[in-house]
Design a protein around this motif. Structure first.
Motif, short mmCIF file in Angstrom:
data_model
loop_
_atom_site.label_atom_id
_atom_site.label_comp_id
_atom_site.label_asym_id
_atom_site.label_seq_id
_atom_site.Cartn_x
_atom_site.Cartn_y
_atom_site.Cartn_z
N PHE A 295 0.85 -1.19 0.00
CA PHE A 295 0.00 0.00 0.00
C PHE A 295 0.89 1.23 0.00
N PRO A 296 0.43 2.32 -0.60
CA PRO A 296 1.22 3.57 -0.57
C PRO A 296 1.35 4.03 0.87
N SER A 297 2.55 4.08 1.34
CA SER A 297 2.79 4.36 2.75
C SER A 297 2.66 5.85 3.06
N SER A 298 2.41 6.14 4.32
CA SER A 298 2.41 7.52 4.79
C SER A 298 3.75 7.87 5.43
N THR A 299 4.80 7.16 5.03
CA THR A 299 6.13 7.35 5.62
C THR A 299 7.08 7.98 4.60
N MET A 300 7.97 8.82 5.08
CA MET A 300 9.05 9.34 4.24
C MET A 300 10.38 9.04 4.93
N THR A 301 11.39 8.75 4.11
CA THR A 301 12.74 8.53 4.61
C THR A 301 13.58 9.74 4.23
N LEU A 302 14.21 10.36 5.21
CA LEU A 302 14.95 11.59 4.95
C LEU A 302 16.20 11.69 5.80
N VAL A 303 17.05 12.60 5.40
CA VAL A 303 18.26 12.92 6.16
C VAL A 303 18.10 14.32 6.73
N PHE A 304 18.18 14.44 8.03
CA PHE A 304 18.19 15.75 8.69
C PHE A 304 19.65 16.21 8.79
N TRP A 305 19.88 17.47 8.39
CA TRP A 305 21.20 18.08 8.52
C TRP A 305 21.18 18.99 9.74
N ASN A 306 22.13 18.84 10.63
CA ASN A 306 22.16 19.66 11.85
C ASN A 306 22.68 21.05 11.51
N THR A 307 21.76 21.97 11.29
CA THR A 307 22.14 23.32 10.85
C THR A 307 22.81 24.13 11.95
N ARG A 308 22.84 23.61 13.17
CA ARG A 308 23.56 24.30 14.25
C ARG A 308 25.08 24.21 14.06
N LEU A 309 25.52 23.20 13.30
CA LEU A 309 26.94 22.97 13.09
C LEU A 309 27.45 23.83 11.93
N PRO A 310 28.68 24.34 12.02
CA PRO A 310 29.22 25.16 10.92
C PRO A 310 29.18 24.44 9.58
N LEU A 311 29.39 23.14 9.59
CA LEU A 311 29.42 22.39 8.33
C LEU A 311 28.11 22.50 7.55
#
Length: 565
Positions: A295-311
């Motif tokens: 079934f079409p899921s209600s889930t997404m797979t993502l990468v969070f980037w920690n914007t607090r870090l200078p990188l």
């Protein structure tokens, strides 16, 4: 046997898209709990009894309504252990559950009065009646900042004022917004008589949710083995007007973290039901013991980037990483082509998915990615690694749960796709519960997360405020630590917009900004895949979860599992 995994999408109500399953099981649920009895050789009486075993890769550490962020635990709370005020039909329309009915009155241009009239035949599993004391208590604890309730985001536009008119009528005031009833589906009430004396700040650590929580739903907790299993037994006193007691005697949720073991248990019948990945589903093909459903899921797979870090503080750097990732290739590999590549921070479960996904789509473009990184001062050294003006290498750690094999595969692909760019990715896998504890600590964690590979569950009322709004900085959901006044304004407008057409335009603008700012990169939308024992009937699986019809599950030969395994 061929596990044909097909789906179709048809337009349902104005709320969202209705998901229909083709060729999946019998007996859909109704708003009255169990599906209607069938006559014939397999009649109602023969359906009672037996045990179903659900295998899941991670443990449910708590069933506490206010603090859990475990996907399966949310379903157990809503559909087994507790009774939300409302449920949703297959068409995703709100229907009565603990509330017998509700009334709404517009008391100002932008405000509503919402009155719930509770059923009078629902009791807690210890025999006490469920009343407005329980609803009021739960709402007040959700709104209390000392509690730190995850559910507080669902009630952001509710006034803290509550009016109680006897044991079965309760009124709330709120700002008018779309799908305002969903909060009462996501947050079942807790027993005031058991938790009313617990200090608000002590609720998170209270043993109520971890040992033997007392609910008022169709199943009650029978046994708990920490880290291994939860066993539920049928509530023999569940009201007949809501369908009466469930067919099954018990449902056991077993923690099976090893993918190979999970497949073996499904194939041999040691487990009756479990979520599986595309690769696991392919390995089960041909089994006579197992059937599959997609079934079409209600889930997404993502990468969070920690914007607090200078990188990751510069949006052009985050956007460059998104452009460098071939999300279609990732999706094709990990979902066998079943899941769409990533784009918007809403899922195929949502009515605006297609238009929002188009607005957020950044096509794979490695040349453009290199130009953005060069513009921000990153140059390739003799060793092929990007370095900034200070000579520091572009290197970060990508953290993920060790219990999620598709995420482990995705991390390897991310590592391989970013290496030619000159970016070094170190992969760190941790236990799911350890990861949850680190997320609860937020930015105060001893070892801050640099980048996190994670799944987010979409909702009928999709509101990203919890993850990207400034007011949630420092809370567990604000993983990226992102703050932008334009983003805040769009999120606030989306949350309060009632007109679907206006909301769609705002969502396009919001997702376009999200693509430019890129505090997170959506990789793909994993389709929902489940494997079921052929003897287990009455299961309906869709975007609302696995357990919506659990009261109507039945086993052909009830004597097979008449005792607890």
């Amino acid at each position: 046997m061929t596990l044909g995994l097909r789906w179709k999408l048809t337009r349902g109500s104005t709320h969202t898209v209705r998901f229909c399953l083709l060729g999946i099981l019998a007996a859909c649920s109704t708003s009255e709990g169990r599906p209607p009895a069938e006559t014939g050789e397999t009649g109602e009486r023969s359906r009672f009894g037996g045990t179903a075993v659900v295998a899941y890769p991670v443990d449910m550490p708590t069933l506490g309504v206010l603090h859990t962020i475990n996907f399966l635990a949310h379903q157990v709370q809503r559909d087994l252990l507790f009774m939300p005020l409302i449920r949703f039909s297959e068409e995703l329309e709100p229907v009565p559950w603990l509330a017998e009915r509700w009334d709404t009155v517009r008391v100002a241009t932008d405000s509503l009065e919402l009155t719930f009239h509770l059923r009078q035949d629902v009791r807690w599993h210890d025999g006490q009646p469920t009343t407005t004391d329980d609803v009021r208590f739960t709402f007040e604890r959700v709104k209390d900042p000392r509690v730190g309730a995850v559910a507080s985001r669902h009630f952001a536009f509710y006034s803290p004022k509550v009016e109680v008119d006897g044991p079965y009528t309760i009124r709330f005031r709120l700002r008018a917004y779309a799908d305002f009833l969903e909060a009462w589906y996501s947050t079942p009430s807790l027993p005031h008589h058991l938790l009313g004396d617990v200090p608000p700040e002590a609720l998170a650590a209270h043993p109520f949710g971890t040992r033997r929580p007392i609910g008022n739903g169709p199943f009650r907790v029978m046994n708990r083995v920490p880290g291994e299993s939860w066993t539920f037994e049928a509530n023999s006193e569940f009201p007949e007007a809501l369908g009466g007691p469930p067919y099954l005697d018990r449902i056991v949720f077993r923690t099976v973290p090893d993918p190979t073991t999970l497949l073996t248990e499904l194939a041999t019948g040691a487990a009756d039901l479990g979520y599986v990945s595309s690769s696991q589903m392919a390995r089960l093909e041909g089994s006579r013991q197992v059937r599959g459903a997609g079934f079409p899921s209600s889930t997404m797979t993502l990468v969070f980037w920690n914007t607090r870090l200078p990188l990751f503080s510069e949006s052009r750097v985050r956007r460059a990483l998104t452009l460098a990732l071939d999300r279609r290739a990732i999706s094709d590999v990990l979902t066998d082509g079943r899941g769409p590549p990533g784009g918007a921070t809403i899922t195929p479960f949502h009515r605006d998915f297609e238009v929002a996904n188009a607005a957020a789509a950044l096509p794979h473009d490695i040349a453009r990615s290199r130009r953005l990184l060069a513009d921000t001062g990153w140059t390739r050294g003799e060793d092929g690694i990007l370095r900034n003006l200070e000579g520091d290498p572009f290197r970060f750690t990508l953290t993920l749960s060790s219990a999620n094999q598709p995420h482990a595969d995705a991390a390897q692909i991310i590592q391989e796709q970013l290496r030619p760019l000159g970016v070094q990715v170190d992969i760190r896998q941790v236990g799911f519960n350890t990861l949850m504890q680190q997320l609860q600590q937020g930015p105060d964690a001893a070892e801050p997360l640099e980048a996190l590979l994670f799944n987010i569950l979409g909702e009928i009322r999709q509101d990203d405020s919890y993850f990207f709004h400034s007011r949630h900085l420092g809370e567990p959901g604000q993983i990226a630590g992102y703050s932008d006044p334009r983003m805040d304004a769009l999120l606030d407008s989306l949350a309060l917009t009632l007109d679907p057409g206006v909301a769609r335009d705002l969502r396009v603008e919001y997702q376009t900004l999200m693509a430019q700012e890129a505090p997170a990169t959506v990789l793909y939308y994993p389709p929902g895949l489940v494997a079921l024992n052929t003897q287990l009937n009455g299961v309906r699986v869709d975007g609302l979860g696995l357990l919506t019809t659990a009261s109507g599950w039945w086993i052909e030969d009830a004597a097979r599992d008449a005792t607890q395994p």
